[in-house]
Design a protein around this motif. Structure first.
Motif, PDB file in Angstrom:
ATOM      1  N   VAL A   1      -9.732  -5.119  70.931  1.00 37.80           N
ATOM      2  CA  VAL A   1     -10.130  -5.608  71.801  1.00 37.80           C
ATOM      3  C   VAL A   1     -11.525  -5.485  71.880  1.00 37.80           C
ATOM      4  CG1 VAL A   1     -10.062  -6.258  73.944  1.00 37.80           C
ATOM      5  CG2 VAL A   1      -7.763  -6.838  72.558  1.00 37.80           C
ATOM      6  N   SER A   2     -11.177  -3.937  72.300  1.00 39.85           N
ATOM      7  CA  SER A   2     -12.504  -3.222  72.886  1.00 39.85           C
ATOM      8  C   SER A   2     -13.780  -3.024  71.779  1.00 39.85           C
ATOM      9  CB  SER A   2     -12.338  -1.775  72.910  1.00 39.85           C
ATOM     10  OG  SER A   2     -11.254  -1.348  73.733  1.00 39.85           O
ATOM     11  N   TRP A   3     -13.862  -3.480  70.167  1.00 34.32           N
ATOM     12  CA  TRP A   3     -14.431  -3.500  69.473  1.00 34.32           C
ATOM     13  C   TRP A   3     -15.286  -4.775  69.713  1.00 34.32           C
ATOM     14  CZ3 TRP A   3     -14.607   1.431  67.655  1.00 34.32           C
ATOM     15  CH2 TRP A   3     -15.749   0.913  66.820  1.00 34.32           C
ATOM     16  N   TRP A   4     -14.375  -6.197  69.791  1.00 33.68           N
ATOM     17  CA  TRP A   4     -15.035  -7.668  69.770  1.00 33.68           C
ATOM     18  C   TRP A   4     -16.019  -7.130  71.446  1.00 33.68           C
ATOM     19  CZ3 TRP A   4     -16.270 -11.157  66.993  1.00 33.68           C
ATOM     20  CH2 TRP A   4     -15.819 -11.011  65.666  1.00 33.68           C
ATOM     21  N   VAL A   5     -15.626  -6.462  72.401  1.00 34.24           N
ATOM     22  CA  VAL A   5     -15.736  -6.628  73.207  1.00 34.24           C
ATOM     23  C   VAL A   5     -17.568  -5.850  72.869  1.00 34.24           C
ATOM     24  CG1 VAL A   5     -16.635  -5.400  75.523  1.00 34.24           C
ATOM     25  CG2 VAL A   5     -14.261  -6.134  74.825  1.00 34.24           C
ATOM     26  N   LEU A   6     -17.922  -4.981  71.976  1.00 33.26           N
ATOM     27  CA  LEU A   6     -19.415  -4.442  71.740  1.00 33.26           C
ATOM     28  C   LEU A   6     -19.663  -5.193  70.695  1.00 33.26           C
ATOM     29  CD1 LEU A   6     -20.385  -1.489  71.542  1.00 33.26           C
ATOM     30  CD2 LEU A   6     -18.739  -1.484  68.908  1.00 33.26           C
ATOM     31  N   VAL A   7     -19.309  -6.041  70.004  1.00 32.18           N
ATOM     32  CA  VAL A   7     -20.429  -6.935  69.506  1.00 32.18           C
ATOM     33  C   VAL A   7     -20.441  -7.923  70.370  1.00 32.18           C
ATOM     34  CG1 VAL A   7     -19.815  -9.075  67.992  1.00 32.18           C
ATOM     35  CG2 VAL A   7     -18.765  -7.200  67.250  1.00 32.18           C
ATOM     36  N   PHE A   8     -19.949  -8.356  71.305  1.00 30.80           N
ATOM     37  CA  PHE A   8     -20.019  -9.680  71.644  1.00 30.80           C
ATOM     38  C   PHE A   8     -21.369  -9.290  72.317  1.00 30.80           C
ATOM     39  CE2 PHE A   8     -15.829 -11.849  71.081  1.00 30.80           C
ATOM     40  CZ  PHE A   8     -16.887 -13.411  70.351  1.00 30.80           C
ATOM     41  N   GLY A   9     -20.952  -8.200  73.091  1.00 36.95           N
ATOM     42  CA  GLY A   9     -22.298  -7.208  73.956  1.00 36.95           C
ATOM     43  C   GLY A   9     -23.476  -7.201  73.868  1.00 36.95           C
ATOM     44  N   LEU A  10     -23.594  -6.985  72.287  1.00 36.21           N
ATOM     45  CA  LEU A  10     -25.072  -6.928  71.740  1.00 36.21           C
ATOM     46  C   LEU A  10     -25.479  -7.849  70.962  1.00 36.21           C
ATOM     47  CD1 LEU A  10     -23.974  -3.722  69.181  1.00 36.21           C
ATOM     48  CD2 LEU A  10     -25.799  -3.698  71.179  1.00 36.21           C
ATOM     49  N   LEU A  11     -24.448  -8.725  70.869  1.00 36.48           N
ATOM     50  CA  LEU A  11     -24.391 -10.574  70.303  1.00 36.48           C
ATOM     51  C   LEU A  11     -25.607 -10.941  71.660  1.00 36.48           C
ATOM     52  CD1 LEU A  11     -24.977 -12.496  67.962  1.00 36.48           C
ATOM     53  CD2 LEU A  11     -22.907 -13.560  68.671  1.00 36.48           C
ATOM     54  N   GLY A  12     -24.865 -11.113  72.673  1.00 31.02           N
ATOM     55  CA  GLY A  12     -25.178 -12.080  73.432  1.00 31.02           C
ATOM     56  C   GLY A  12     -26.564 -11.101  74.474  1.00 31.02           C
ATOM     57  N   TYR A  13     -27.446  -9.933  74.175  1.00 25.98           N
ATOM     58  CA  TYR A  13     -28.636  -9.080  74.409  1.00 25.98           C
ATOM     59  C   TYR A  13     -29.214  -9.651  73.229  1.00 25.98           C
ATOM     60  CZ  TYR A  13     -32.077  -6.227  75.017  1.00 25.98           C
ATOM     61  OH  TYR A  13     -34.046  -5.674  74.711  1.00 25.98           O
ATOM     62  N   THR A  14     -29.131 -10.824  72.563  1.00 27.37           N
ATOM     63  CA  THR A  14     -30.064 -10.585  71.055  1.00 27.37           C
ATOM     64  C   THR A  14     -30.246 -11.960  71.232  1.00 27.37           C
ATOM     65  OG1 THR A  14     -29.351  -9.290  70.029  1.00 27.37           O
ATOM     66  CG2 THR A  14     -30.139 -10.733  68.667  1.00 27.37           C
ATOM     67  N   VAL A  15     -28.890 -12.619  71.460  1.00 30.38           N
ATOM     68  CA  VAL A  15     -29.587 -14.344  71.860  1.00 30.38           C
ATOM     69  C   VAL A  15     -30.079 -15.204  72.864  1.00 30.38           C
ATOM     70  CG1 VAL A  15     -27.575 -14.397  69.414  1.00 30.38           C
ATOM     71  CG2 VAL A  15     -26.988 -14.924  72.001  1.00 30.38           C
ATOM     72  N   CYS A  16     -30.195 -14.063  73.582  1.00 27.91           N
ATOM     73  CA  CYS A  16     -30.101 -14.328  75.092  1.00 27.91           C
ATOM     74  C   CYS A  16     -31.102 -13.916  75.563  1.00 27.91           C
ATOM     75  CB  CYS A  16     -28.937 -13.870  76.509  1.00 27.91           C
ATOM     76  SG  CYS A  16     -27.577 -15.452  75.607  1.00 27.91           S
ATOM     77  N   GLY A  17     -32.768 -13.585  74.758  1.00 27.96           N
ATOM     78  CA  GLY A  17     -33.293 -13.436  75.143  1.00 27.96           C
ATOM     79  C   GLY A  17     -33.913 -11.932  75.357  1.00 27.96           C
ATOM     80  N   GLY A  18     -33.259 -10.869  74.700  1.00 28.64           N
ATOM     81  CA  GLY A  18     -33.364  -9.318  74.264  1.00 28.64           C
ATOM     82  C   GLY A  18     -34.231  -9.600  73.820  1.00 28.64           C
ATOM     83  N   CYS A  19     -34.694 -10.155  72.709  1.00 26.35           N
ATOM     84  CA  CYS A  19     -35.236  -9.756  71.138  1.00 26.35           C
ATOM     85  C   CYS A  19     -36.108 -11.365  71.061  1.00 26.35           C
ATOM     86  CB  CYS A  19     -34.656  -9.592  70.222  1.00 26.35           C
ATOM     87  SG  CYS A  19     -33.604  -8.363  70.660  1.00 26.35           S
ATOM     88  N   PRO A  20     -37.110 -11.424  72.078  1.00 27.80           N
ATOM     89  CA  PRO A  20     -38.090 -12.698  71.974  1.00 27.80           C
ATOM     90  C   PRO A  20     -38.787 -12.380  70.596  1.00 27.80           C
ATOM     91  CG  PRO A  20     -38.696 -11.364  73.245  1.00 27.80           C
ATOM     92  CD  PRO A  20     -37.792 -10.735  73.130  1.00 27.80           C
ATOM     93  N   GLN A  21     -39.160 -11.631  69.793  1.00 25.85           N
ATOM     94  CA  GLN A  21     -40.165 -11.487  68.703  1.00 25.85           C
ATOM     95  C   GLN A  21     -39.387 -12.065  67.652  1.00 25.85           C
ATOM     96  OE1 GLN A  21     -42.881  -8.252  69.406  1.00 25.85           O
ATOM     97  NE2 GLN A  21     -44.674  -9.924  69.267  1.00 25.85           N
ATOM     98  N   THR A  22     -38.766 -11.349  67.318  1.00 22.67           N
ATOM     99  CA  THR A  22     -37.461 -10.808  66.466  1.00 22.67           C
ATOM    100  C   THR A  22     -36.299 -11.793  66.194  1.00 22.67           C
ATOM    101  OG1 THR A  22     -36.189  -9.581  66.985  1.00 22.67           O
ATOM    102  CG2 THR A  22     -38.403  -8.938  65.793  1.00 22.67           C
ATOM    103  N   TRP A  23     -35.590 -12.593  67.465  1.00 28.81           N
ATOM    104  CA  TRP A  23     -34.572 -13.687  67.148  1.00 28.81           C
ATOM    105  C   TRP A  23     -35.795 -14.971  67.826  1.00 28.81           C
ATOM    106  CZ3 TRP A  23     -30.054 -14.032  64.981  1.00 28.81           C
ATOM    107  CH2 TRP A  23     -29.282 -15.724  65.404  1.00 28.81           C
ATOM    108  N   THR A  24     -35.073 -15.977  66.948  1.00 31.98           N
ATOM    109  CA  THR A  24     -35.936 -17.465  66.898  1.00 31.98           C
ATOM    110  C   THR A  24     -34.788 -19.083  67.059  1.00 31.98           C
ATOM    111  OG1 THR A  24     -36.434 -17.545  64.765  1.00 31.98           O
ATOM    112  CG2 THR A  24     -37.895 -16.592  66.780  1.00 31.98           C
ATOM    113  N   GLY A  25     -33.585 -17.732  66.722  1.00 32.11           N
ATOM    114  CA  GLY A  25     -32.466 -19.047  66.738  1.00 32.11           C
ATOM    115  C   GLY A  25     -32.009 -18.892  65.548  1.00 32.11           C
ATOM    116  N   PHE A  26     -30.911 -19.369  65.403  1.00 30.80           N
ATOM    117  CA  PHE A  26     -29.807 -19.639  64.163  1.00 30.80           C
ATOM    118  C   PHE A  26     -30.199 -20.408  63.058  1.00 30.80           C
ATOM    119  CE2 PHE A  26     -26.850 -18.178  66.555  1.00 30.80           C
ATOM    120  CZ  PHE A  26     -26.774 -17.996  66.136  1.00 30.80           C
ATOM    121  N   SER A  27     -30.977 -19.856  62.204  1.00 29.39           N
ATOM    122  CA  SER A  27     -31.076 -21.201  60.604  1.00 29.39           C
ATOM    123  C   SER A  27     -30.597 -21.657  59.188  1.00 29.39           C
ATOM    124  CB  SER A  27     -32.653 -20.661  60.481  1.00 29.39           C
ATOM    125  OG  SER A  27     -33.193 -21.099  59.466  1.00 29.39           O
ATOM    126  N   LEU A  28     -30.855 -22.394  59.141  1.00 30.29           N
ATOM    127  CA  LEU A  28     -29.957 -22.305  58.046  1.00 30.29           C
ATOM    128  C   LEU A  28     -30.375 -22.033  56.068  1.00 30.29           C
ATOM    129  CD1 LEU A  28     -29.469 -26.570  57.889  1.00 30.29           C
ATOM    130  CD2 LEU A  28     -27.163 -25.063  57.895  1.00 30.29           C
TER     131      LEU A  28
END
Length: 497
Positions: A232-259
Motif C-alpha cells: 500500500v505504501s509503495w503505491w502511495v509513493l507511485v500515485f503521488g509522483l504520477l499526480g504531480y507529473t500529469v497535473c501540471g508539475g512538468c509542463p515542458q516535459t509532460w504533454t500527455g499520453f501518446s500512441l
C-alpha cells in the motif's frame, strides 16, 4: 600627440597579464587561478547537492519503509524476520535490481535530452520505459509465485522457504509498482525536480509506519500484514509522483499520453536491457551472500545477522545511490549540452564528497559495532553474530561510497553495455569464487565469504571503473552525447513513418 601615444602602445607585450614575470605577478596569477577553481567547485557542488540532497532524503525514506517492515517482522520472531528478509532481499531484491537497472536507461536519455534542451522528448521516453518495464514485470511473476520451491532448491531451510514463499506472493503488488516508481523518479531527477521526490517519500513513510502498526498489531495479520502494508505504501509513493507529473508539475516535459510511445520499443528495450544487466549485477551481488549463508550451520541466526548488516548497508547506501543519481544527471546534462570539461569536474566533485561521507559512516559503524543491531532484533545470538561482522560492514560501506558514483558517470555517459561486462567479470568470475574459496575451503564461514566478495569483487571493480573514468576523453564523450540525442529524437519519427 594623441595618435603618437596610441602607436607607442604597440611596444607593450601583447600577453603581459597572462604571462606574469615578477614574483608578485606570479603569486597573483596563482591566487586568481585557485579562486576560479574554488568558485567552479562551489558552483558544481551547489548543482550536485540540488539533486543529491532531496535524493538522499527520498531514498532514505523509501528504504526506511523496507526497514520498518523488517523491524515489525523482527519483533514477531526469528522465523518472521528471516522470511521477510529473504523475500525482500532475495526475491524482491533480485527483481528490483533488474527493473532499477532498466530504468537507468531513462536517466541517460532524459538527462542528455534535458541538457540539449529537447524537453519534448522526456515524456515520450518515460512512457516507453513504462511499457518495457511493465512487460518485464509480467515475465518475472513466476519468481514470486514459485518462490518457496526456488528457495528450497537454493538450500534454504524448509520452514524459512515456505514462510518466505508466502510473503513473496503478497509482495506481487509491490513488484508492479517498481515499473512506475523507478521511471518517475528518474524522469523527475533528470530535470532537477527533486523536491517533490522528498515530500512524496516522506508522506509515504508516515503512512507506512501507521498502517504497519495497524495491520500487524491492531488487526494481528502477522507477517502478511507487514507485507500488505508495504504494498500500500509503495503505491502511495507511485500515485503521488504520477499526480504531480500529469497535473501540471512538468509542463515542458509532460504533454500527455501518446500512441507514439509504442514506437521504437525494440531499440528502447535493448538499451534498457544493457542498463538492467549493468546495475542488477551489482544489486544481486550481496543477495547471493544471504543465499549462501542459508547453507551454513545455524542458518537462521546467520541469515538474520547478515540481513541486519545488509539492511544497515542498504540504508547507508541510499546516500551513495543519491550521488549515483546526482552524478548521472549532472554528467548527462553537461554532455548533452556539449560541455565535456564541466562533466569531468562534476565527476571529481561527486567522487570526493561521497568518499568523505563514506569515511564518516565507516567510522560510525566501528564505534557502535556492538549496538546498531538493536534496531532490528533483541536476540542475544543475533547481536553477537552482527558484532563479529561489523568490520566487514564498515569496509563495504567505505568501498560503496566510491563505486556507485563511478557507475553514475557510466550511466550519464551511456557506457552501460561494456560496464556490464566489467561487473560480470569482477563480481561473478572473481568475487563469488574467491568468497566461496575463503568460506568453505579455508573454513572461514560467512566472514570468509563476505570478505572474499569484498576484496575479490567490489574492490577490483571499483579500481577498474576509476581507471576508465580517469582516462576518458570528455570532449569526445560530449560529441557522442550530441549524436545520441539526435539519434533518439528521430527514432520515433522514423518508426512512425
Amino acid at each position: 600627440m594623441g595618435s603618437v601615444n596610441r602607436y607607442d602602445n604597440l611596444n607593450l607585450p601583447l600577453l603581459q597579464d597572462s604571462a606574469p614575470n615578477s614574483p608578485d605577478q606570479k603569486n597573483q596569477f596563482v591566487e586568481d587561478h585557485e579562486k576560479d577553481l574554488k568558485t567552479r567547485v562551489w558552483m558544481e557542488s551547489k548543482k550536485l547537492w540540488h539533486i543529491v540532497g532531496p535524493s538522499v532524503f527520498s531514498r532514505l525514506t523509501s528504504y526506511s519503509m523496507l526497514v520498518v517492515t523488517q523491524a515489525f517482522a523482527g519483533h514477531l520472531g526469528d522465523l518472521e524476520l528471516a522470511s521477510i528478509s529473504i523475500a525482500n532481499n532475495v526475491i524482491v531484491g533480485f527483481n528490483f535490481g533488474l527493473l532499477l537497472g532498466m530504468a537507468s536507461a531513462l536517466e541517460t536519455l532524459c538527462g542528455q535530452a534535458f541538457g540539449a534542451k529537447r524537453y519534448d522528448m522526456l515524456g515520450m521516453y518515460m512512457q516507453r520505459s513504462w511499457i518495457v518495464l511493465f512487460l518485464c514485470c509480467i515475465l518475472l511473476l513466476p519468481l514470486y509465485v514459485y518462490a518457496a520451491p526456488i528457495l528450497k532448491l537454493l538450500g534454504q531451510p524448509e520452514k524459512v522457504a515456505e514462510q518466505s514463499g508466502l510473503v513473496a506472493v503478497w509482495f506481487i503488488p509491490l513488484h508492479f509498482s517498481f515499473a512506475f516508481q523507478c521511471t518517475l523518479q528518474r524522469f523527475l531527477q533528470s530535470q532537477l525536480k527533486t523536491g517533490v521526490l522528498a515530500w512524496v517519500s516522506l508522506v509515504a513513510l508516515v503512512i507506512h509506519v501507521f498502517i504497519s502498526w495497524l495491520f500487524v498489531y491492531k488487526f494481528e495479520l502477522g507477517v502478511v500484514g507487514a507485507a500488505v502494508a508495504l504494498d500500500v505504501s509503495w503505491w502511495v509513493l507511485v500515485f503521488g509522483l504520477l499526480g504531480y507529473t500529469v497535473c501540471g508539475g512538468c509542463p515542458q516535459t509532460w504533454t500527455g499520453f501518446s500512441l507514439q510511445a509504442f514506437s521504437g520499443l525494440w531499440d528502447f528495450f535493448r538499451l534498457s536491457a544493457a542498463s538492467g544487466v549493468m546495475l542488477c549485477l551489482e544489486n544481486w551481488y550481496y543477495r547471493i551472500l544471504i543465499l549462501v549463508a542459508g547453507n551454513l550451520e545455524n542458518a537462521t541466526i546467520t541469515v538474520n545477522a547478515l540481513s541486519v548488516c545488509m539492511s544497515i548497508n542498504g540504508w547507508e547506501m541510499m546516500i551513495p545511490l543519491a550521488f549515483f543519481a546526482g552524478t548521472g544527471v549532472r554528467v548527462a546534462n553537461e554532455l548533452g549540452a556539449g560541455n565535456g570539461k564541466a562533466a569531468k569536474l562534476a565527476t571529481k566533485v561527486a567522487v570526493v564528497q561521497s568518499t568523505i561521507i563514506g569515511i564518516f559512516f565507516c567510522a560510525l559503524i566501528m564505534i557502535f559495532h556492538d549496538k546498531f543491531a538493536l534496531i532490528f532484533s533483541s536476540s542475544k545470538d543475533v547481536l553477537e553474530a552482527v558484532d563479529k561482522l561489523s568490520h566487514l560492514l564498515a569496509i563495504t560501506i567505505l568501498l560503496n561510497s566510491v563505486q556507485p558514483v563511478l557507475s553514475g558517470v557510466a550511466v550519464g555517459s551511456g557506457w552501460q553495455s561494456w560496464v556490464a561486462y566489467i561487473n560480470l567479470g569482477c563480481y561473478y568470475l572473481i568475487g563469488v569464487p574467491v568468497g566461496i574459496l575463503m568460506g568453505w575451503v579455508f573454513h572461514l564461514g560467512v566472514e570468509g565469504i563476505w570478505g572474499g566478495m569484498i576484496f575479490g569483487g567490489t574492490a577490483v571493480q571499483t579500481a577498474i571503473l576509476a581507471i576508465i573514468t580517469i582516462q576518458s576523453n570528455w570532449d569526445k564523450e560530449a560529441k557522442k552525447a550530441t549524436m545520441h540525442v539526435e539519434k533518439w529524437s528521430t527514432l520515433g519519427q522514423h518508426n512512425q513513418s
